[in-house]
Design a protein around this motif. Structure first.
Motif, PDB file in Angstrom:
ATOM      1  N   LEU A  74       0.886  -1.005   0.594  1.00 33.43           N
ATOM      2  CA  LEU A  74      -0.298  -0.019  -0.080  1.00 33.43           C
ATOM      3  C   LEU A  74       0.874   1.305   0.214  1.00 33.43           C
ATOM      4  O   LEU A  74       0.738   1.890  -1.398  1.00 33.43           O
ATOM      5  CB  LEU A  74      -1.093   0.116   1.211  1.00 33.43           C
ATOM      6  CG  LEU A  74      -2.035   0.971   1.092  1.00 33.43           C
ATOM      7  CD1 LEU A  74      -2.203   1.350   0.200  1.00 33.43           C
ATOM      8  CD2 LEU A  74      -2.711   1.216   2.910  1.00 33.43           C
ATOM      9  N   LEU A  84       1.065   3.831  -3.038  1.00 32.46           N
ATOM     10  CA  LEU A  84       1.132   6.016  -2.601  1.00 32.46           C
ATOM     11  C   LEU A  84       1.800   6.379  -2.759  1.00 32.46           C
ATOM     12  O   LEU A  84       1.513   7.542  -3.200  1.00 32.46           O
ATOM     13  CB  LEU A  84       0.562   6.006  -1.048  1.00 32.46           C
ATOM     14  CG  LEU A  84      -0.715   5.512  -0.398  1.00 32.46           C
ATOM     15  CD1 LEU A  84      -1.063   5.440   0.850  1.00 32.46           C
ATOM     16  CD2 LEU A  84      -2.395   6.077  -1.106  1.00 32.46           C
ATOM     17  N   ASN A  88       1.589   6.622  -6.894  1.00 33.12           N
ATOM     18  CA  ASN A  88       0.053   7.241  -7.182  1.00 33.12           C
ATOM     19  C   ASN A  88       1.132   8.657  -6.863  1.00 33.12           C
ATOM     20  O   ASN A  88       0.438   9.984  -7.558  1.00 33.12           O
ATOM     21  CB  ASN A  88      -0.593   6.857  -6.301  1.00 33.12           C
ATOM     22  CG  ASN A  88      -1.186   6.713  -6.557  1.00 33.12           C
ATOM     23  OD1 ASN A  88      -1.569   5.197  -7.995  1.00 33.12           O
ATOM     24  ND2 ASN A  88      -2.953   5.273  -6.429  1.00 33.12           N
ATOM     25  N   TRP A  89       1.782   8.911  -5.554  1.00 31.82           N
ATOM     26  CA  TRP A  89       2.241  10.173  -5.243  1.00 31.82           C
ATOM     27  C   TRP A  89       3.074  11.089  -6.310  1.00 31.82           C
ATOM     28  O   TRP A  89       3.156  12.058  -6.870  1.00 31.82           O
ATOM     29  CB  TRP A  89       2.602  10.702  -4.620  1.00 31.82           C
ATOM     30  CG  TRP A  89       2.440  12.379  -3.560  1.00 31.82           C
ATOM     31  CD1 TRP A  89       3.642  12.494  -3.546  1.00 31.82           C
ATOM     32  CD2 TRP A  89       2.250  13.338  -3.818  1.00 31.82           C
ATOM     33  NE1 TRP A  89       4.180  14.144  -2.522  1.00 31.82           N
ATOM     34  CE2 TRP A  89       3.179  14.152  -3.209  1.00 31.82           C
ATOM     35  CE3 TRP A  89       1.059  13.273  -3.766  1.00 31.82           C
ATOM     36  CZ2 TRP A  89       2.521  15.552  -3.152  1.00 31.82           C
ATOM     37  CZ3 TRP A  89       0.351  14.442  -3.208  1.00 31.82           C
ATOM     38  CH2 TRP A  89       0.835  16.124  -3.512  1.00 31.82           C
ATOM     39  N   LYS A 120      -0.701   9.547   4.217  1.00 32.52           N
ATOM     40  CA  LYS A 120      -0.222   9.739   2.425  1.00 32.52           C
ATOM     41  C   LYS A 120      -2.011   9.538   1.827  1.00 32.52           C
ATOM     42  O   LYS A 120      -1.896  10.031   0.427  1.00 32.52           O
ATOM     43  CB  LYS A 120       1.297   8.874   1.961  1.00 32.52           C
ATOM     44  CG  LYS A 120       1.179   9.266   0.367  1.00 32.52           C
ATOM     45  CD  LYS A 120       3.025   9.318  -0.388  1.00 32.52           C
ATOM     46  CE  LYS A 120       3.023  10.013   0.211  1.00 32.52           C
ATOM     47  NZ  LYS A 120       4.868   9.303   0.023  1.00 32.52           N
ATOM     48  N   ASP A 121      -2.523   8.579   1.849  1.00 35.52           N
ATOM     49  CA  ASP A 121      -3.655   8.090   0.983  1.00 35.52           C
ATOM     50  C   ASP A 121      -4.342   9.926   0.868  1.00 35.52           C
ATOM     51  O   ASP A 121      -4.871   9.911   0.589  1.00 35.52           O
ATOM     52  CB  ASP A 121      -4.775   6.954   2.295  1.00 35.52           C
ATOM     53  CG  ASP A 121      -5.944   6.709   1.361  1.00 35.52           C
ATOM     54  OD1 ASP A 121      -5.965   6.431   0.055  1.00 35.52           O
ATOM     55  OD2 ASP A 121      -6.727   6.397   2.059  1.00 35.52           O
ATOM     56  N   SER A 122      -4.924  10.545   1.671  1.00 34.36           N
ATOM     57  CA  SER A 122      -5.784  11.222   1.583  1.00 34.36           C
ATOM     58  C   SER A 122      -5.079  12.215   1.418  1.00 34.36           C
ATOM     59  O   SER A 122      -5.779  13.170   0.050  1.00 34.36           O
ATOM     60  CB  SER A 122      -6.169  12.092   3.252  1.00 34.36           C
ATOM     61  OG  SER A 122      -6.659  11.009   4.238  1.00 34.36           O
ATOM     62  N   ARG A 148      -5.527  10.879  -3.146  1.00 33.18           N
ATOM     63  CA  ARG A 148      -6.909  11.903  -2.924  1.00 33.18           C
ATOM     64  C   ARG A 148      -7.018  13.164  -2.750  1.00 33.18           C
ATOM     65  O   ARG A 148      -7.955  13.805  -4.047  1.00 33.18           O
ATOM     66  CB  ARG A 148      -7.853  11.294  -2.543  1.00 33.18           C
ATOM     67  CG  ARG A 148      -7.912   9.646  -1.802  1.00 33.18           C
ATOM     68  CD  ARG A 148      -8.895   8.965  -0.878  1.00 33.18           C
ATOM     69  NE  ARG A 148      -8.953   7.158  -0.417  1.00 33.18           N
ATOM     70  CZ  ARG A 148      -9.450   6.751  -0.753  1.00 33.18           C
ATOM     71  NH1 ARG A 148     -10.177   6.862  -2.203  1.00 33.18           N
ATOM     72  NH2 ARG A 148      -9.094   5.713  -0.941  1.00 33.18           N
ATOM     73  N   ASP A 178     -10.903   1.293  -8.315  1.00 36.41           N
ATOM     74  CA  ASP A 178      -9.820  -0.096  -7.355  1.00 36.41           C
ATOM     75  C   ASP A 178      -9.188  -0.241  -8.649  1.00 36.41           C
ATOM     76  O   ASP A 178      -7.884  -0.752  -8.298  1.00 36.41           O
ATOM     77  CB  ASP A 178     -10.439  -0.099  -6.175  1.00 36.41           C
ATOM     78  CG  ASP A 178     -10.753   0.541  -4.914  1.00 36.41           C
ATOM     79  OD1 ASP A 178     -10.851   1.625  -5.020  1.00 36.41           O
ATOM     80  OD2 ASP A 178     -12.347  -0.089  -4.556  1.00 36.41           O
ATOM     81  N   ASP A 198      -6.568   2.149 -10.014  1.00 32.75           N
ATOM     82  CA  ASP A 198      -5.946   3.048  -9.191  1.00 32.75           C
ATOM     83  C   ASP A 198      -4.327   1.455  -8.918  1.00 32.75           C
ATOM     84  O   ASP A 198      -3.537   1.729  -8.629  1.00 32.75           O
ATOM     85  CB  ASP A 198      -6.634   3.157  -7.740  1.00 32.75           C
ATOM     86  CG  ASP A 198      -5.251   3.510  -6.989  1.00 32.75           C
ATOM     87  OD1 ASP A 198      -5.508   3.805  -6.063  1.00 32.75           O
ATOM     88  OD2 ASP A 198      -4.474   4.935  -7.751  1.00 32.75           O
TER      89      ASP A 198
END
Length: 169
Positions: free
Chosen positions: A16, A20, A23-24, A95-97, A100, A163, A166
């Motif tokens: 995870l 993240l 993705n970032w 990081k998830d927040s 998003r 999902d 992603d």
């Protein structure tokens, strides 16, 4: 290709945290591309009212200019906001927040940039030709933005859920 006939590619084997981070980093690359265009447009818009020819712009064109300037300002704020959020949230395990938020702000920034581009094209064409041509050019630009920035990616995505997209399947 229809979404139902797609064969999934190789699944990523990442934690995870790795997802993240990826993705970032992908968002940061997108920010860099969009930010350059936004900055150029914003810089140009900052000097336009101070040019001698701006006095010849009629009141409708001034309102269009202000619309374009406002949209570009908001696009600038949206594209820079994730940087500030990252500074504030650094090492907070959010990081998830952050990903998003960054994704939502990138979409908002591009929406305002699209509106600014439509308005800028309409204004320039109305000054060079006439108001009717400006409207036509603005509507044509809006159509291109909607097709290339929205309809095409949505059609490519099809019925895949977010999902699935992603996680890199």
């Amino acid at each position: 290709m229809e979404a139902s006939t797609r064969t999934p590619g190789p699944r990523r084997h990442e934690t995870l945290a790795e997802r993240l981070d990826r993705n970032w980093n992908e968002l940061l690359q997108e920010f860099r591309v969009a930010q350059t265009g936004i900055q150029i447009l914003f810089g140009f818009l900052l000097i336009v009212p101070f040019q001698s020819g701006f006095t010849e712009v009629d009141s409708r064109q001034r309102w269009v200019y202000l619309f374009v300037f406002a949209c570009t300002t908001i696009a600038t704020i949206c594209i820079l906001a994730p940087v500030m959020a990252h500074r504030i949230l650094f090492r907070q395990k959010l990081k998830d927040s952050l990903v998003r938020l960054g994704s939502a702000l990138a979409m908002a920034s591009l929406a305002f940039l699209g509106a600014a581009l439509v308005g800028a094209v309409a204004m320039i064409v109305s000054v060079v030709l006439d108001t009717t041509a400006g409207w036509i050019a603005g509507i044509a630009t809006l159509a291109v933005v909607l097709v290339l920035w929205l309809a095409t990616p949505l059609a490519m995505r099809g019925d895949r859920d977010l999902d699935e997209v992603d996680t890199g399947r």
